[in-house]
Design an enzyme around this catalytic site. Structure first.
Site, PDB file in Angstrom:
ATOM      1  N   GLY A 107     -88.708 -53.774  81.819  1.00 46.47           N
ATOM      2  CA  GLY A 107     -87.767 -52.896  82.515  1.00 46.47           C
ATOM      3  C   GLY A 107     -88.280 -51.495  82.814  1.00 46.47           C
ATOM      4  O   GLY A 107     -89.440 -51.294  83.203  1.00 46.47           O
ATOM      5  N   ILE A 108     -87.408 -50.514  82.611  1.00 49.12           N
ATOM      6  CA  ILE A 108     -87.706 -49.122  82.958  1.00 49.12           C
ATOM      7  C   ILE A 108     -88.857 -48.592  82.107  1.00 49.12           C
ATOM      8  O   ILE A 108     -89.749 -47.897  82.614  1.00 49.12           O
ATOM      9  CB  ILE A 108     -86.422 -48.268  82.778  1.00 49.12           C
ATOM     10  N   GLY A 109     -88.866 -48.923  80.823  1.00 50.04           N
ATOM     11  CA  GLY A 109     -89.936 -48.442  79.932  1.00 50.04           C
ATOM     12  C   GLY A 109     -91.303 -48.925  80.381  1.00 50.04           C
ATOM     13  O   GLY A 109     -92.278 -48.159  80.362  1.00 50.04           O
ATOM     14  N   THR A 149     -91.033 -45.572  74.117  1.00 48.20           N
ATOM     15  CA  THR A 149     -90.391 -46.605  73.296  1.00 48.20           C
ATOM     16  C   THR A 149     -89.720 -47.634  74.202  1.00 48.20           C
ATOM     17  O   THR A 149     -89.304 -47.323  75.323  1.00 48.20           O
ATOM     18  CB  THR A 149     -89.359 -45.997  72.319  1.00 48.20           C
ATOM     19  N   GLY A 150     -89.653 -48.861  73.721  1.00 56.17           N
ATOM     20  CA  GLY A 150     -89.026 -49.929  74.516  1.00 56.17           C
ATOM     21  C   GLY A 150     -89.724 -50.138  75.838  1.00 56.17           C
ATOM     22  O   GLY A 150     -89.093 -50.175  76.891  1.00 56.17           O
ATOM     23  N   SER A 151     -91.056 -50.294  75.782  1.00 56.17           N
ATOM     24  CA  SER A 151     -91.807 -50.365  77.049  1.00 56.17           C
ATOM     25  C   SER A 151     -92.411 -51.747  77.302  1.00 56.17           C
ATOM     26  O   SER A 151     -93.353 -51.868  78.068  1.00 56.17           O
ATOM     27  CB  SER A 151     -92.882 -49.276  77.094  1.00 56.17           C
ATOM     28  N   THR A 152     -91.836 -52.784  76.667  1.00 55.35           N
ATOM     29  CA  THR A 152     -92.341 -54.131  76.962  1.00 55.35           C
ATOM     30  C   THR A 152     -91.722 -54.683  78.236  1.00 55.35           C
ATOM     31  O   THR A 152     -92.181 -55.699  78.750  1.00 55.35           O
ATOM     32  CB  THR A 152     -92.039 -55.108  75.803  1.00 55.35           C
ATOM     33  N   SER A 204     -78.193 -42.214  81.022  1.00 55.38           N
ATOM     34  CA  SER A 204     -77.615 -43.133  82.017  1.00 55.38           C
ATOM     35  C   SER A 204     -76.524 -42.418  82.791  1.00 55.38           C
ATOM     36  O   SER A 204     -75.945 -41.440  82.304  1.00 55.38           O
ATOM     37  CB  SER A 204     -77.003 -44.327  81.283  1.00 55.38           C
ATOM     38  N   TYR A 244     -71.448 -48.006  74.594  1.00 54.36           N
ATOM     39  CA  TYR A 244     -72.705 -47.662  75.277  1.00 54.36           C
ATOM     40  C   TYR A 244     -72.585 -46.267  75.900  1.00 54.36           C
ATOM     41  O   TYR A 244     -73.459 -45.413  75.719  1.00 54.36           O
ATOM     42  CB  TYR A 244     -72.998 -48.715  76.351  1.00 54.36           C
TER      43      TYR A 244
HETATM   44  N1  NAP Z   1     -81.252 -50.888  83.695  1.00 56.63           N
HETATM   45  C1  NAP Z   1     -80.299 -50.041  84.045  1.00 56.63           C
HETATM   46  O1  NAP Z   1     -79.538 -50.256  85.000  1.00 56.63           O
HETATM   47  C2  NAP Z   1     -80.130 -48.748  83.300  1.00 56.63           C
HETATM   48  C3  NAP Z   1     -79.269 -47.781  83.833  1.00 56.63           C
HETATM   49  C4  NAP Z   1     -79.114 -46.567  83.168  1.00 56.63           C
HETATM   50  C5  NAP Z   1     -79.821 -46.336  82.007  1.00 56.63           C
HETATM   51  N2  NAP Z   1     -80.643 -47.294  81.502  1.00 56.63           N
HETATM   52  C6  NAP Z   1     -81.344 -46.987  80.256  1.00 56.63           C
HETATM   53  O2  NAP Z   1     -82.735 -47.196  80.421  1.00 56.63           O
HETATM   54  C7  NAP Z   1     -83.313 -47.628  79.202  1.00 56.63           C
HETATM   55  C8  NAP Z   1     -84.098 -48.899  79.433  1.00 56.63           C
HETATM   56  O3  NAP Z   1     -83.220 -49.886  79.955  1.00 56.63           O
HETATM   57  P1  NAP Z   1     -83.761 -51.266  80.572  1.00 56.63           P
HETATM   58  O4  NAP Z   1     -82.661 -51.787  81.419  1.00 56.63           O
HETATM   59  O5  NAP Z   1     -85.105 -51.075  81.135  1.00 56.63           O
HETATM   60  O6  NAP Z   1     -83.817 -52.156  79.243  1.00 56.63           O
HETATM   61  P2  NAP Z   1     -84.494 -53.578  78.970  1.00 56.63           P
HETATM   62  O7  NAP Z   1     -85.082 -54.147  80.209  1.00 56.63           O
HETATM   63  O8  NAP Z   1     -83.470 -54.369  78.213  1.00 56.63           O
HETATM   64  O9  NAP Z   1     -85.670 -53.169  78.002  1.00 56.63           O
HETATM   65  C9  NAP Z   1     -85.363 -52.632  76.757  1.00 56.63           C
HETATM   66  C10 NAP Z   1     -86.661 -52.374  76.035  1.00 56.63           C
HETATM   67  O10 NAP Z   1     -86.338 -51.860  74.753  1.00 56.63           O
HETATM   68  C11 NAP Z   1     -87.004 -52.640  73.768  1.00 56.63           C
HETATM   69  N3  NAP Z   1     -86.184 -52.584  72.573  1.00 56.63           N
HETATM   70  C12 NAP Z   1     -84.904 -52.950  72.402  1.00 56.63           C
HETATM   71  N4  NAP Z   1     -84.509 -52.662  71.160  1.00 56.63           N
HETATM   72  C13 NAP Z   1     -85.588 -52.098  70.553  1.00 56.63           C
HETATM   73  C14 NAP Z   1     -85.829 -51.565  69.266  1.00 56.63           C
HETATM   74  N5  NAP Z   1     -84.864 -51.569  68.344  1.00 56.63           N
HETATM   75  N6  NAP Z   1     -87.067 -51.049  68.978  1.00 56.63           N
HETATM   76  C15 NAP Z   1     -88.060 -51.043  69.907  1.00 56.63           C
HETATM   77  N7  NAP Z   1     -87.879 -51.529  71.155  1.00 56.63           N
HETATM   78  C16 NAP Z   1     -86.674 -52.039  71.443  1.00 56.63           C
HETATM   79  C17 NAP Z   1     -87.210 -53.987  74.381  1.00 56.63           C
HETATM   80  O11 NAP Z   1     -88.366 -54.561  73.817  1.00 56.63           O
HETATM   81  P3  NAP Z   1     -88.421 -55.917  72.943  1.00 56.63           P
HETATM   82  O12 NAP Z   1     -87.258 -56.774  73.371  1.00 56.63           O
HETATM   83  O13 NAP Z   1     -89.752 -56.481  73.290  1.00 56.63           O
HETATM   84  O14 NAP Z   1     -88.296 -55.433  71.530  1.00 56.63           O
HETATM   85  C18 NAP Z   1     -87.501 -53.609  75.828  1.00 56.63           C
HETATM   86  O15 NAP Z   1     -88.850 -53.242  75.987  1.00 56.63           O
HETATM   87  C19 NAP Z   1     -82.163 -47.779  78.201  1.00 56.63           C
HETATM   88  O16 NAP Z   1     -82.064 -46.640  77.397  1.00 56.63           O
HETATM   89  C20 NAP Z   1     -80.943 -47.896  79.101  1.00 56.63           C
HETATM   90  O17 NAP Z   1     -79.773 -47.446  78.472  1.00 56.63           O
HETATM   91  C21 NAP Z   1     -80.819 -48.500  82.117  1.00 56.63           C
END
Ligand code: NAP
Length: 264
Positions: free
Chosen positions: A18-20, A13-16, A141, A154
């Site tokens: 970042g990490i996904g 999920t959320g794989s468009t 996280s 968060y």
């Molecule tokens: N980056 C960090 O430093 C970090 C650190 C610790 C943990 N994390 C965790 O890692 C995970 C990913 O973080 P990220 O930083 O890679 O996030 P990101 O770059 O903001 O990407 C978030 C993804 O989630 C999708 N998304 C958001 N709301 C959604 C919804 N309601 N339904 C379906 N898709 C949804 C977005 O897609 P669309 O916008 O295309 O819908 C996007 O693909 C999160 O759970 C975050 O808490 C991140």
């Protein structure tokens, strides 16, 4: 170690972005059939096309749906009734002083970051148990263990994911299905780049802002830099593999050493 996910279907999920996106790409590289998800049709299709191009895989399937709603979960389940690997990665974050967070935001964070994964796990895990194999990972996280003062809501959701994944793992003990959470530390995604630029200031090269962010805001980091999304994906790929069969109910850190304790 050779990780081969041929014959497995993985939903990230959320794989468009970042990490996904990095996780979905690593699964595709290991031979899995991958279901890519985001809210927007076009962005989700483009992400799937990007992964196809990067990996040469033809088995990348976009499903646009908002996983924060029950309708969105139903849409995904209708498109993909069974998956072997479920990665609950979708998550949102934003900085707000704790005494200014309204009820609506507490609820929204819980819906997007916690309930989204609970709903999908509730459908998929019993079916995995029926087949005798499955892997479920909640992307939590370092904030689960170290609640950030600037985004307590968060941190609350990320701690909740640890309890949910451990509880679900206990519920399917001995079944061949493992449930774990992975705790990334600060990772270089577009959202985090923006977050750091806003927090530290946009009038300097990003690498300098990154260094200042780590020194000021994450001083316990042993890595001394942001983590790359691929570095998170490496651990997630392993935990999703056949080889990780003895790891369940765990909270696994890929935090660059930010959490300054021996055990999470
Ligand atoms: N980056 C960090 O430093 C970090 C650190 C610790 C943990 N994390 C965790 O890692 C995970 C990913 O973080 P990220 O930083 O890679 O996030 P990101 O770059 O903001 O990407 C978030 C993804 O989630 C999708 N998304 C958001 N709301 C959604 C919804 N309601 N339904 C379906 N898709 C949804 C977005 O897609 P669309 O916008 O295309 O819908 C996007 O693909 C999160 O759970 C975050 O808490 C991140």
């Amino acid at each position: 170690m050779h990780i081969d996910l041929t014959g497995r279907t993985a939903l990230v999920t959320g794989s468009t972005s970042g990490i996904g996106y990095a996780i979905a790409t690593s699964f595709a590289g290991a031979g899995a059939r991958v279901v890519v998800n985001g809210r927007d049709e076009r962005r989700t299709r483009e992400a799937a096309a990007g992964i196809r191009e990067e990996t040469g895989s033809t088995e990348i399937h976009p499903v646009a749906a908002d996983v924060a709603t029950s309708e969105g979960a139903e849409k995904i389940i209708a498109a993909e009734p069974d998956v072997d690997i479920l990665i609950n990665n979708t998550g949102i974050f934003s900085a707000t002083p704790v005494f200014e967070i309204p009820d609506s935001e507490w609820r929204r964070f819980f819906e997007v970051n916690v309930l989204s994964g609970v709903r999908l796990a509730r459908h998929y895990i019993p079916r995995m148990v029926g087949r005798g194999w499955g892997r479920v990972i909640f992307i939590s996280s370092d904030s689960a263990v170290l609640p950030p003062t600037e985004m307590v809501h968060y941190g609350m959701t990320k701690t909740a994911q640890l309890a949910v994944s451990r509880g679900m793992a206990q519920s399917v003990a001995g079944s061949g299905v493992t449930v774990n959470s992975v705790l990334p530390g600060p990772t270089r995604t577009p959202g985090v780049e923006q977050f750091i630029t806003d927090l530290i200031g946009g009038d300097m090269p990003f690498e300098e802002a990154e260094q200042r962010f780590i020194a000021q805001e994450r001083p316990t980091s042993l890595l001394g830099r942001l983590i790359l999304p691929e570095e998170i994906a490496n651990l997630v790929l392993y935990v999703s593999s056949e080889q990780a069969s003895a790891t369940s109910g765990a909270a696994l850190r890929v935090d660059g050493g930010v959490i300054p304790t021996l055990i999470p």
